[in-house]
Design a protein around this motif. Structure first.
Motif, PDB file in Angstrom:
ATOM      1  N   HIS A  60       0.809  -1.216   0.000  1.00  0.00           N
ATOM      2  CA  HIS A  60       0.000   0.000   0.000  1.00  0.00           C
ATOM      3  C   HIS A  60       0.851   1.279   0.000  1.00  0.00           C
ATOM      4  N   LYS A  69      -0.912   4.000   7.214  1.00  0.00           N
ATOM      5  CA  LYS A  69      -2.211   3.333   7.077  1.00  0.00           C
ATOM      6  C   LYS A  69      -2.606   2.688   8.401  1.00  0.00           C
ATOM      7  N   THR A  70      -3.912   2.606   8.624  1.00  0.00           N
ATOM      8  CA  THR A  70      -4.417   1.860   9.771  1.00  0.00           C
ATOM      9  C   THR A  70      -4.444   0.380   9.407  1.00  0.00           C
ATOM     10  N   SER A  72      -6.955  -1.614   9.458  1.00  0.00           N
ATOM     11  CA  SER A  72      -8.122  -1.925   8.625  1.00  0.00           C
ATOM     12  C   SER A  72      -7.916  -1.464   7.185  1.00  0.00           C
ATOM     13  N   GLU A  73      -7.177  -0.391   6.968  1.00  0.00           N
ATOM     14  CA  GLU A  73      -6.908   0.079   5.604  1.00  0.00           C
ATOM     15  C   GLU A  73      -6.021  -0.886   4.824  1.00  0.00           C
ATOM     16  N   ILE A  74      -5.166  -1.615   5.534  1.00  0.00           N
ATOM     17  CA  ILE A  74      -4.307  -2.589   4.836  1.00  0.00           C
ATOM     18  C   ILE A  74      -4.858  -4.008   4.961  1.00  0.00           C
ATOM     19  N   HIS A  75      -6.113  -4.093   5.379  1.00  0.00           N
ATOM     20  CA  HIS A  75      -6.864  -5.360   5.420  1.00  0.00           C
ATOM     21  C   HIS A  75      -6.252  -6.407   6.348  1.00  0.00           C
ATOM     22  N   ARG A 130      -2.025   4.690  12.969  1.00  0.00           N
ATOM     23  CA  ARG A 130      -1.573   4.589  11.581  1.00  0.00           C
ATOM     24  C   ARG A 130      -0.105   4.187  11.592  1.00  0.00           C
TER      25      ARG A 130
END
Length: 183
Positions: A60, A69-70, A72-75, A130
């Motif tokens: 990402h 990124k959090t 959850s943003e990186i799944h 993050r």
């Protein structure tokens, strides 16, 4: 029948073969093998989580505080193992930094490590925190990303092999001790 097998093999005392020694050798061997298996599982879990977060952050493009990124943003799911790996000082926290507290990163020394650990444990909200890969550690992150990640199947196979060897040694231990004792 079961009690005889239990006493002859698993509760085998070395004192039956050598005077003055009382040691349950087969219990010791099985304990060592269980410890090896537990360590293998722990290392596999840790390496998988380390590789997962580094791989996702690289994928990402989270290589600076403004691109952080959090989870959850990186799944990545917010699991106990991931929280644990990100909360203590180790290889992962050497490479992965948290955007909110990068400026609070303290230098070296025992006090700095204790302060950093206290800050991480007390203040990390994993839902909003993050993360990014620090630019000076980007080469190390790429090296970790290229390494082969252990899988659970191989770990189970290794544990089964270790326990099989321990079981076979346990079965032959009376003969081994008799041979060593010259009986």
């Amino acid at each position: 029948m079961f009690q005889t097998v239990l006493k002859e093999y698993f509760l085998l005392d070395v004192g039956q073969y050598f005077d003055g020694v009382s040691f349950l050798i087969n219990i010791f061997i099985l304990s060592i093998c269980l410890g090896i298996c537990a360590a293998a599982v722990c290392v596999t879990v840790h390496k998988r989580y380390t590789a997962d977060i580094i791989r996702q952050l690289l994928r990402h493009g989270a290589c600076s505080p403004d691109k952080a990124k959090t989870l959850s943003e990186i799944h990545l799911e917010n699991s106990f193992f991931l929280k644990s790996a990100l909360s203590r000082n180790g290889q992962l926290t050497y490479i992965v930094k948290m955007a909110e507290n990068e400026d609070k990163d303290i230098g070296g020394g025992v006090e700095a490590v204790e302060s950093r650990e206290k800050y991480r444990k007390d203040k990390i909200d994993f839902d909003t925190a993050r993360f990014f890969i620090s630019e000076e550690r980007l080469d190390r992150a790429k090296t970790v990303n290229e390494e082969k990640v252990p899988n659970y199947f191989n770990t189970v196979i290794v544990c089964l092999l270790v326990m099989s060897v321990a079981f076979i040694v346990t079965l032959f231990m009376p003969d081994i001790l008799a041979f060593i004792a010259g009986l």
